[in-house]
Design an enzyme around this catalytic site. Structure first.
Site, mmCIF file in Angstrom:
data_model
loop_
_atom_site.group_PDB
_atom_site.id
_atom_site.type_symbol
_atom_site.label_atom_id
_atom_site.label_comp_id
_atom_site.label_asym_id
_atom_site.label_seq_id
_atom_site.Cartn_x
_atom_site.Cartn_y
_atom_site.Cartn_z
ATOM 1 C CD GLN A 124 36.881 48.234 41.002
ATOM 2 O OE1 GLN A 124 37.528 48.324 39.953
ATOM 3 N NE2 GLN A 124 37.427 48.431 42.179
ATOM 4 C CB SER A 127 37.557 53.218 35.413
ATOM 5 O OG SER A 127 38.530 53.162 36.419
ATOM 6 C CB SER A 159 38.938 42.510 35.343
ATOM 7 O OG SER A 159 39.082 43.378 36.402
ATOM 8 C CD GLU A 242 42.005 48.170 42.612
ATOM 9 O OE1 GLU A 242 41.515 47.496 41.725
ATOM 10 O OE2 GLU A 242 41.938 49.409 42.642
#
Lengths: 395, 359
Positions: A124, A127, A159, A242
């Site tokens: 993903q 950020s 991650s 999430e």
């Protein structure tokens, strides 16, 4: 109030139990993962409807009607039998529901099945160093070049970026539009030239995350989900999934069980930890909190079955769930006393050092996926109807 | 599987709330000195005093969860009426340990609200203080019982002696001295009973078990009362923060204030589910009733104390005044925390109930 299961659900539970008994011995021993053994287990689970249960058959799921109670029964039985639940990760838990909600038919056909089967691993890209809680201020940008975008910028807290085949990424494609309207949600290959992944070592001593750098990365425009400039809306659809995931009360129950066992088996000066009244009192406080969140979860489950909006009750789950998990890890460390500071495979280490690494990693979960402070803003504004912080006037 | 209140339960709680809004506004509570007959009468019309008493004795025949929902409403309105002892603990004691004749004698009057029952079990629930304790000898009671609940206007008392046996005592029996105790909470009345060879009827049918059950039920009700009072304090804090202006903006727009409110609701809302479960388990899974009652009492008390303090702070200086009256809720929560055993005592009982440690 009725905490019993109706005959239909009792029959379903028996079915799941029978599956666990029959196939349990052949389940992956290490908890599963994106290897051949883990993928075979995943395919078996999908075939029986214990993974990808409500994903339509045409996209590689099992195609059952949503039934949260059956999902809960599956989870309960697998936990009780100590069996891995099949593959997880951001592709399965976040991208798939998002594509089902807003993806094009072509995107659904192309990505959902291989994602569910573990043949595509996703990361993903949300950020950035300069865009955390204020995610919409992100500056990774794309310029147009024919049928492609050229992407430049940096993502952080990514991650599985090193293992990932693909990324779902928020990128500023419309720099002239207001900040929430200039972002697109784009899918592209992590093998594209110009992408560099650097492991990000955290306080746990491990690199659970990465930084990802984009230098003139050529990305096809066909990877845009829902439409250019709609990325913020798409991302919010994903974050919803999430936040549900981060506040899982089952995890607290499992942790509590392990701590109770620790209190009954560890001793200090020849006495069980459980016989220490101060430690016991802290354990009891935590037990009550875990129960409260467990029954709170049942309440939310019922609301979801009935199609009711539980309001503020739903908004507190991420905040409280992460907090309780963190407190449990903190308590286990204290209960272990000086053993609690051991780490990194030291002699006398307990539980592989997991209490310490959980205590540290949980802090990451408290911060990630919407910090505790952002959660409190959401709870007070959306849950209690309190006014928003006034925006600062532009200088 | 349905973890929710029934439509009937929601309606019942709503009607108690509406009645209390009408008959027990804060101005009425202020003048009640802990006991308002008119408020009790209005609640008796809804059947509240007999909520747990079987229909054959003139009650509603409902379960502890229903009583707890009523308790939540009473806490929300800081209602100055007897309930936890007179409508929950004493009826359960008589139902579980009383003879047929005792049930027929007391339960219909308790159900109608014409008889109030005080309960003296503090020494068994929380431990003896100041050498309190009751001794039974030849069917007569002597000694001191402290922290007697629903003391005001009580016609009978259900009393536990040192060995956990239960007795019913007429409030006008010879040899009783009644001493009111002042507490922080001006919405309920407790007292002390000094017995000197006082005539008593035993509740003889397995009183030890009945004593545990009445204490467990009482703890659930006090937790529900705190839940109601705490939720009301949060509502008041949020409403105040939406009106009060400083630095040119309502204080509710400051994150410092919003986060206090978010923390309060995040801690208190799960207590609701815990309370539902503990009350439900009392009737449906009695083997886990004791542990859950202790847990809900302790945990809701801890959270309640946090809410009471924080909601007061959100009100700033006004929260500290008598004028605003917020302190009625603050003190109600404080009373509930101590009564029938504080958090540490309740947690110890939860540890014993699950075999973690001996008694």
């Amino acid at each position: 109030m009725d905490l019993s299961y109706s005959p239909e659900y009792l029959a379903f539970r028996d079915e799941v139990r029978a599956f666990c008994a029959k196939h349990g011995p052949s389940a992956p021993k290490n908890g599963g993962g994106f290897n051949e053994e883990g993928k075979a287990w995943q395919r078996l689970l999908i075939e029986h409807g214990y993974a990808a249960r409500t994903i339509p058959k045409e996209y590689g799921g099992y195609g059952a009607e949503p039934d949260v109670l059956k999902s809960r029964i599956i989870a309960e039985e697998f936990i009780a039998a100590g069996l891995p639940m099949g593959l997880s990760g951001q592709g399965i838990s976040m991208l798939v529901p998002t594509l089902l909600e807003v993806g094009s038919e072509e995107q659904k056909q192309k990505y959902i099945r291989p994602t569910l089967h573990g043949d595509i691993i996703w990361c993903q890209g949300y950020s950035e160093p300069g865009a955390g809680s204020d995610l919409a201020s992100l500056t990774t940008r794309a310029t147009e070049d024919g049928d492609d975008f050229i992407v430049n910028g940096q993502k952080i807290w990514t991650s599985t970026a090193a293992q990932a085949d693909m990324i779902f990424c928020l990128i500023r494609t419309e720099p002239d539009k207001p900040k929430h309207e200039g972002i697109s949600y784009i899918l592209f290959s992590m093998k594209t030239p110009g992408i560099e992944v650097r492991p990000l070592v955290t306080m746990t001593g491990r690199a659970e995350f990465n930084e990802v750098f984009f230098t003139d990365v050529r990305v096809p425009k066909s990877g845009v989900v829902a439409g250019r400039g709609l990325g913020w809306m798409v991302a919010n659809a994903t974050l919803k999934h999430e936040r549900g995931m981060l506040g899982d009360p089952n995890q607290a129950g499992t942790r509590l069980k392990a701590i109770i066992e620790l209190m009954q088996t560890e001793d200090v000066d020849g006495s069980r930890l459980m016989d220490n009244p101060a430690l016991r009192d802290r354990l009891l406080k935590l037990q009550a909190r875990v129960h409260a969140m467990e029954y709170h979860g049942l309440r939310l489950l019922t609301a979801s079955i009935k199609g009711e909006d539980p309001g503020v009750a739903r908004l507190i789950v991420k905040l409280m769930g992460c907090e309780i998990n963190h407190q449990l890890a903190a308590f286990a460390i204290d209960a272990l006393g000086e053993l609690g500071m051991l780490y990194n495979g030291s002699p006398h280490l307990r539980n592989f050092g997991n209490w310490q690494s959980s205590y540290m990693f949980d802090l990451g979960l408290i911060i990630g996926g919407g910090t505790a402070q952002i959660q409190k803003n959401i709870i007070s504004e959306r849950g209690l109807g309190m006014p928003r912080e006034p925006k600062l006037a532009k200088a | 599987m349905e973890f929710d209140l029934t439509a009937d339960q929601k309606m019942m709680q709503e009607s108690i709330n509406r009645t209390l809004e009408r008959v027990a506004p804060l101005e009425r509570v202020r003048k009640a000195e802990g006991h308002a007959d008119d408020v009790l009468k209005a609640l008796a019309e809804l059947g509240l005093p007999g909520i747990l008493i079987p229909e054959e004795y003139g009650g509603l025949g409902l379960k502890l969860l229903d009583a707890a929902l009523a308790g939540e409403a009473l806490g929300r309105h800081v209602a100055p009426v007897p309930f936890v002892a007179s409508s929950v603990m004493a009826p359960l004691a008589i139902l579980n340990a009383g003879s047929e004749a005792q049930k027929a004698k007391y339960l219909p009057k308790l159900a109608s609200g014409e008889l109030i029952a005080g309960v003296a079990v503090s020494e068994q629930a929380a431990g003896a203080r100041d050498k309190s304790g009751i001794t039974a000898k030849g069917g007569k009671l002597s000694g001191t019982a402290l922290f007697v609940l629903d003391f005001a206007g009580a016609g009978i008392y259900v009393v536990a002696d040192r060995f956990g046996a239960l007795h019913v005592v007429d409030a006008n029996a010879k040899g009783i001295e009644k001493v009111a105790l002042s507490t922080i909470d001006a919405t309920r009345v407790i007292g002390q009973l000094n017995f000197d060879n006082v005539e008593a009827e035993p509740l003889a049918n397995n009183p030890q078990a009945a004593l545990d059950r009445m204490i467990d039920a009482g703890r659930v009700i006090l937790a529900a009362d705190t839940l109601g009072a705490g939720l009301r304090m949060i509502e008041k804090a949020v409403a105040y923060a939406a009106e009060r202006k400083q630095f040119g903006r309502v204080i509710g727009s400051f994150q410092a204030v919003k986060h206090m409110c978010a923390e309060m609701i995040a801690e208190l809302e799960p207590c609701r589910a815990l309370m539902w479960y503990a009350a439900y388990a009392f009737d449906e899974f009695p083997e886990d009733g004791r542990r859950m009652a202790a847990h809900v009492k302790a945990h809701t008390s801890e959270v309640g104390t946090f809410v009471a303090r924080t909601a007061t702070e959100v009100h700033g200086g006004m929260g500290f005044t008598d004028l605003l009256g917020l302190h009625y809720w603050f003190k109600r929560i404080g009373f509930n925390r101590q009564a029938l055993g504080g958090p540490e005592k309740a947690r110890h009982d939860a540890a014993v109930a699950q075999g973690w440690v001996g008694n």
